[in-house]
Scaffold this motif. Structure first.
Motif, PDB file in Angstrom:
ATOM      1  N   SER A  33       0.941  -1.220  -0.009  1.00 47.77           N
ATOM      2  CA  SER A  33       0.033   0.006  -0.079  1.00 47.77           C
ATOM      3  C   SER A  33       0.760   1.314   0.011  1.00 47.77           C
ATOM      4  O   SER A  33       0.526   2.235  -0.660  1.00 47.77           O
ATOM      5  CB  SER A  33      -1.011   0.141   1.032  1.00 47.77           C
ATOM      6  OG  SER A  33      -2.025  -1.107   1.123  1.00 47.77           O
ATOM      7  N   LYS A  92       1.945   1.702  -3.409  1.00 47.50           N
ATOM      8  CA  LYS A  92       0.979   2.150  -4.515  1.00 47.50           C
ATOM      9  C   LYS A  92       1.015   4.020  -4.233  1.00 47.50           C
ATOM     10  O   LYS A  92       0.858   4.499  -5.101  1.00 47.50           O
ATOM     11  CB  LYS A  92      -0.352   1.718  -4.167  1.00 47.50           C
ATOM     12  CG  LYS A  92      -0.506   0.308  -4.642  1.00 47.50           C
ATOM     13  CD  LYS A  92      -1.791  -0.158  -4.297  1.00 47.50           C
ATOM     14  CE  LYS A  92      -1.972  -1.901  -4.499  1.00 47.50           C
ATOM     15  NZ  LYS A  92      -3.129  -2.361  -3.745  1.00 47.50           N
ATOM     16  N   TYR A 102     -11.667   3.554   4.316  1.00 44.67           N
ATOM     17  CA  TYR A 102     -11.229   3.164   2.975  1.00 44.67           C
ATOM     18  C   TYR A 102     -12.646   1.995   2.427  1.00 44.67           C
ATOM     19  O   TYR A 102     -12.752   1.966   1.196  1.00 44.67           O
ATOM     20  CB  TYR A 102      -9.958   2.303   3.041  1.00 44.67           C
ATOM     21  CG  TYR A 102      -9.944   1.018   4.014  1.00 44.67           C
ATOM     22  CD1 TYR A 102     -10.375  -0.293   3.445  1.00 44.67           C
ATOM     23  CD2 TYR A 102      -9.003   1.296   4.901  1.00 44.67           C
ATOM     24  CE1 TYR A 102     -10.091  -1.338   4.121  1.00 44.67           C
ATOM     25  CE2 TYR A 102      -8.528  -0.116   5.476  1.00 44.67           C
ATOM     26  CZ  TYR A 102      -9.211  -1.287   5.186  1.00 44.67           C
ATOM     27  OH  TYR A 102      -9.097  -2.262   5.756  1.00 44.67           O
ATOM     28  N   ASN A 162      -5.438   4.333  -0.055  1.00 44.13           N
ATOM     29  CA  ASN A 162      -4.092   3.182   0.334  1.00 44.13           C
ATOM     30  C   ASN A 162      -3.572   3.709   1.554  1.00 44.13           C
ATOM     31  O   ASN A 162      -3.027   2.740   2.312  1.00 44.13           O
ATOM     32  CB  ASN A 162      -3.192   3.553  -0.884  1.00 44.13           C
ATOM     33  CG  ASN A 162      -3.482   2.445  -1.755  1.00 44.13           C
ATOM     34  OD1 ASN A 162      -3.495   1.214  -1.674  1.00 44.13           O
ATOM     35  ND2 ASN A 162      -4.106   2.776  -3.127  1.00 44.13           N
TER      36      ASN A 162
END
Length: 459
Positions: free
Chosen positions: A154, A157, A208, A326
């Motif tokens: 994450s 990313k 999220y 993320n």
């Protein structure tokens, strides 16, 4: 469950002595050294938690980053079976969690602060350990390794999205960055000391999850969407179905730390801990439903069988929203890692102090916890595809500890009348859990074999 026979406190013998209702004989019989050890160990050192602590601890334990793979699981299960399995899993695991909360203080004057202590009461000192501890360790250590990889990926990313012109870095480096946080946080002494981190993690999981389904709904149903099974062959469809069962089972792993969470809540004859704990669990399960069902159903509805393993990948844009999601995942898995690590720290430190006679010092704790974090980091770096392996191994451990081991313990201890509602309910859970335990590793093993050629070490 009115059919269970009540426990007679005078009939409970422990070490050739009777344990009377809420009496403190075991406290009185402890030496000053034993009391000092119990006050030092992470699970038993603090008992002043409020009911809402159990809410965010349970949300943090339950709602892992695995929620983002639920739309993909739905694509492999199909609309009908997928909805049924999601609802059944929610209901069954809530029931087994209720059982564990009830059994925490089933023996008057005693608390089962750890899952294996409950197992030992039901199956005997040695057999109980062998039944519970290996499964619990597979779950807790396995989840920590998965979260080490998830946190690293994450972060990667976020880096790749924010700095598209930057030089690409290996996943291994990001896992090390994520691990460096835990070399600090791992030294917080007990559950209550990580409550702030756990609260932040619970808020992030809801955040999220909301981003995932709301952004999917905003994007709308994609052109040419199809809801048929992904696989083109019948065998592929069946194996993918089995693997999806494992994904759903992985989503309900919180039972492995529930007794340890309840151990932090104060208890008295007038106000046993099961009351506030159950309120916390109910609120947590409402949050779980708010996270799981919209993500799974809306994600599959919008993208059909073309949905990616991680719903955030299917969304792609807007970039800032995906970056935020993320980052939320990173904060969440920081809290989750600590929550699952605490019972492992407790197990290791108990063995070191009580069996190997080490002194309960800061240095011992410093070494034990750093070695554990380093171990999970090393395995995560070596096997960045560990999530697929857990799909295989997880079926053996996640399904029993969550879906049917509490039912077996309940039957063994309370012995409900044959063919009563309690008897039937527990046996249905046991049969469904055994099916899950048998079928999900088959799908996981096939996935490992098919994807083996793309796996890489130290990427």
């Amino acid at each position: 469950m009115g059919s269970e026979s009540p426990i007679n406190p005078n009939s409970i013998n422990e070490g050739n002595r009777n344990v009377y209702p809420f009496s403190p004989p075991e406290t009185d019989k402890r030496t000053a050294e034993q009391k000092a050890i119990d006050d030092w160990l992470p699970i038993t050192s603090s008992r002043n938690a409020k009911w809402w602590y159990s809410t965010f601890h349970n949300v943090t334990a339950m709602v892992g980053a695995g929620v983002l793979s639920l739309p993909s699981a739905m694509a492999n299960l199909g609309w009908g079976p997928g909805v049924v399995i999601l609802i059944l899993s929610w209901v069954i695991t809530l029931y087994t969690l209720w059982q564990m909360v009830q059994m925490h203080e089933m023996v008057p004057g005693k608390r089962f602060d750890r899952y294996h202590e409950l197992g030992q009461h039901a199956f005997g000192e040695k057999l109980g350990l062998w039944i519970v501890v290996p499964q619990q360790l597979i779950c807790e250590v396995g989840v920590d390794i998965v979260y080490m990889v998830t946190g690293g990926k994450s972060l990667q990313k976020v880096h790749d999205l924010v700095c598209k012109d930057c030089k690409k870095m290996k996943t291994s480096y990001f896992i090390m960055i994520f691990a460096s946080i835990h070399f600090v946080l791992a030294h917080l002494p007990n559950f209550n000391s990580i409550s702030g981190i756990s609260l932040a993690a619970a808020v992030m999981s809801l955040s999220y999850s909301t981003i995932a389904w709301a952004a999917s709904a905003h994007k709308g149903v994609q052109e040419g969407v199809e809801y048929g099974y992904k696989a083109t062959t019948q065998s592929g469809t069946v194996f993918n179905f089995f693997n999806a069962l494992g994904d759903v089972a992985f989503a309900y792993a919180g039972h492995n730390v529930v007794l340890e969470i309840q151990a932090t809540i104060p208890s008295s004859p007038e106000k046993p801990s099961k009351g506030p704990m159950w309120w916390g669990v109910l609120v947590a399960y409402m949050v779980v439903a708010l996270c799981y069902f919209p993500v799974a159903l809306v994600g599959y509805w919008m993208f059909g069988n073309k949905v990616e393993d991680n719903i955030l990948i299917s969304l792609e844009k807007p970039t800032w929203l995906i970056v935020a999601a993320n980052l939320f995942v990173v904060i969440h898995v920081i809290g989750s890692y600590q929550l699952y690590a605490m019972p492992v720290f407790d197990m290791i430190e108990t063995v070191m102090v009580k069996k190997l006679n080490f002194k309960p010092t800061r240095m011992l704790r410093f070494i034990v916890r750093n070695v554990y974090v380093a171990f999970t980091m090393f395995v995560g770096i070596t096997f960045p595809f560990f999530g697929a392996l857990l799909g295989f191994f997880g079926g053996f451990a996640f399904a029993p500890t969550t879906y049917f081991l509490p039912c077996i313990i309940w039957l063994a201890i309370y012995k409900p009348k044959k063919y009563s509602l309690s008897w039937f309910t527990n046996w249905i859970c046991i049969i469904l859990g055994l099916l899950l335990m048998t079928l999900s590793p088959i799908g996981g093993l096939r996935n490992i074999i098919l994807n083996a050629k793309t796996y890489g070490f130290y990427q």
